[in-house]
Design a protein around this motif. Structure first.
Motif, PDB file in Angstrom:
ATOM      1  N   ASN A  77      38.762  45.464  44.394  1.00 60.80           N
ATOM      2  CA  ASN A  77      39.372  46.343  43.559  1.00 60.80           C
ATOM      3  C   ASN A  77      40.019  45.720  42.502  1.00 60.80           C
ATOM      4  OD1 ASN A  77      38.411  48.242  45.052  1.00 60.80           O
ATOM      5  ND2 ASN A  77      40.358  48.655  45.962  1.00 60.80           N
ATOM      6  N   VAL A  80      44.996  48.399  39.259  1.00 64.16           N
ATOM      7  CA  VAL A  80      45.484  49.714  38.884  1.00 64.16           C
ATOM      8  C   VAL A  80      46.467  49.747  37.675  1.00 64.16           C
ATOM      9  CG1 VAL A  80      45.924  52.187  39.083  1.00 64.16           C
ATOM     10  CG2 VAL A  80      44.463  51.074  40.583  1.00 64.16           C
ATOM     11  N   ALA A  90      41.996  56.826  38.305  1.00 62.88           N
ATOM     12  CA  ALA A  90      41.595  55.422  38.991  1.00 62.88           C
ATOM     13  C   ALA A  90      41.532  55.932  40.518  1.00 62.88           C
ATOM     14  CB  ALA A  90      42.755  54.480  38.895  1.00 62.88           C
ATOM     15  N   ASN A  92      41.950  54.324  43.939  1.00 60.57           N
ATOM     16  CA  ASN A  92      42.925  53.169  44.551  1.00 60.57           C
ATOM     17  C   ASN A  92      42.132  53.138  45.944  1.00 60.57           C
ATOM     18  OD1 ASN A  92      44.714  51.387  45.334  1.00 60.57           O
ATOM     19  ND2 ASN A  92      46.368  52.514  44.124  1.00 60.57           N
ATOM     20  N   GLU A 212      41.450  51.504  36.493  1.00 56.25           N
ATOM     21  CA  GLU A 212      41.278  50.433  37.182  1.00 56.25           C
ATOM     22  C   GLU A 212      40.723  49.411  36.026  1.00 56.25           C
ATOM     23  OE1 GLU A 212      38.827  48.555  40.831  1.00 56.25           O
ATOM     24  OE2 GLU A 212      38.105  50.273  39.861  1.00 56.25           O
TER      25      GLU A 212
END
Length: 254
Positions: A77, A80, A90, A92, A212
């Motif tokens: 990832n 964010v 986004a 998460n 993101e």
């Protein structure tokens, strides 16, 4: 031996050209929403057996260069970041939004959504988003909950209904998805089928008013760029040295 060194040098040049391409693409997408960086892996090519192994004696082998084994998508990832724009969304956690241009279905982590002329929430390319069914034109405000449920308030102050929800899809092997441009991915024979993620809002949450960022670390990429440049120069020197020795052998006949 000389022809071997020329061949191995050429294989190294080809590999590090590809390595530079991967690094350059990562760097160019350091600010691309939802981008997942690439990573190249090399492997050695087959070896020339000067002498096979026997009891009490190891084989004598000369390597014949290297080749690209794989270019992987690193699906960790990104950070964010809050934007304050209610149309930015986004993910998460794991998963992807499912979007469609009509005949084709794609998946993306880029949640920079917009409204089209019909008041529908769409991607920046105008693609429809799975689960979103409402008309946002007559809303004074709307909220996307962490589980993807969309609620809103009409211009007259009454609660809006039928806005739908943002669905999240996951894959057994997300690194196997194929990039098709525009921050979109398609299923492949190695990604597995898309499965709707249950329990959104727990380990995976949807965050409104945020995007993101890319998972590219610019420090790592600049270090890799230096490594690739030096390796390219070294392989080029191998070819130059082999050529000089060939010239010496040619001159011996004169």
């Amino acid at each position: 031996m000389l022809l071997r060194s020329l061949g191995t040098g050429v294989s190294g040049l080809k590999n590090f050209q590809t390595y530079l391409d991967v690094i350059g693409n990562n760097i160019s997408n350091v600010s691309t929403t939802g981008f997942k960086k690439g990573r190249i892996n090399f492997e050695d090519m087959f070896n020339d057996n000067v002498q096979n192994a026997s009891a009490g004696r190891n084989a004598i082998q000369v390597g014949l260069g290297s080749q690209t084994g794989s270019i992987d998508n690193i699906v960790t990832n990104g950070v964010v970041n809050s934007t304050g724009n209610p149309y930015d969304v986004a993910i998460n956690g794991e998963g992807y939004f499912q979007v469609s241009d009509g005949p084709n279905t794609f998946y993306t982590r880029a949640g920079d959504f917009k409204l089209n002329d019909a008041g529908q929430l769409v991607t920046s390319q105008g693609y429809s988003i799975d689960g979103v069914t409402g008309n946002f034109n007559n809303l004074s405000s709307f909220t996307i909950a962490s589980d993807g449920t969309i609620s809103g308030v009409n211009n007259d102050g009454t609660p809006a209904t039928g806005l739908g929800r943002l669905n999240i899809y996951v894959f057994n092997n997300p690194a196997g998805l194929e990039k098709v441009g525009n921050s979109l991915y398609q299923e492949s024979g190695n990604s597995g089928n898309a499965n709707a993620l249950t329990g959104v809002g727990t380990s995976t949450k949807i965050q409104q008013g945020a995007l993101e960022g890319s998972n590219v670390d610019l420090t790592d990429e600049m270090t890799a760029l230096i490594e690739a440049q030096r390796a390219y120069q070294a392989n080029a020197r191998t070819i130059t040295t082999a050529d000089q020795i060939l010239q010496e052998l040619v001159q011996l006949k004169r």
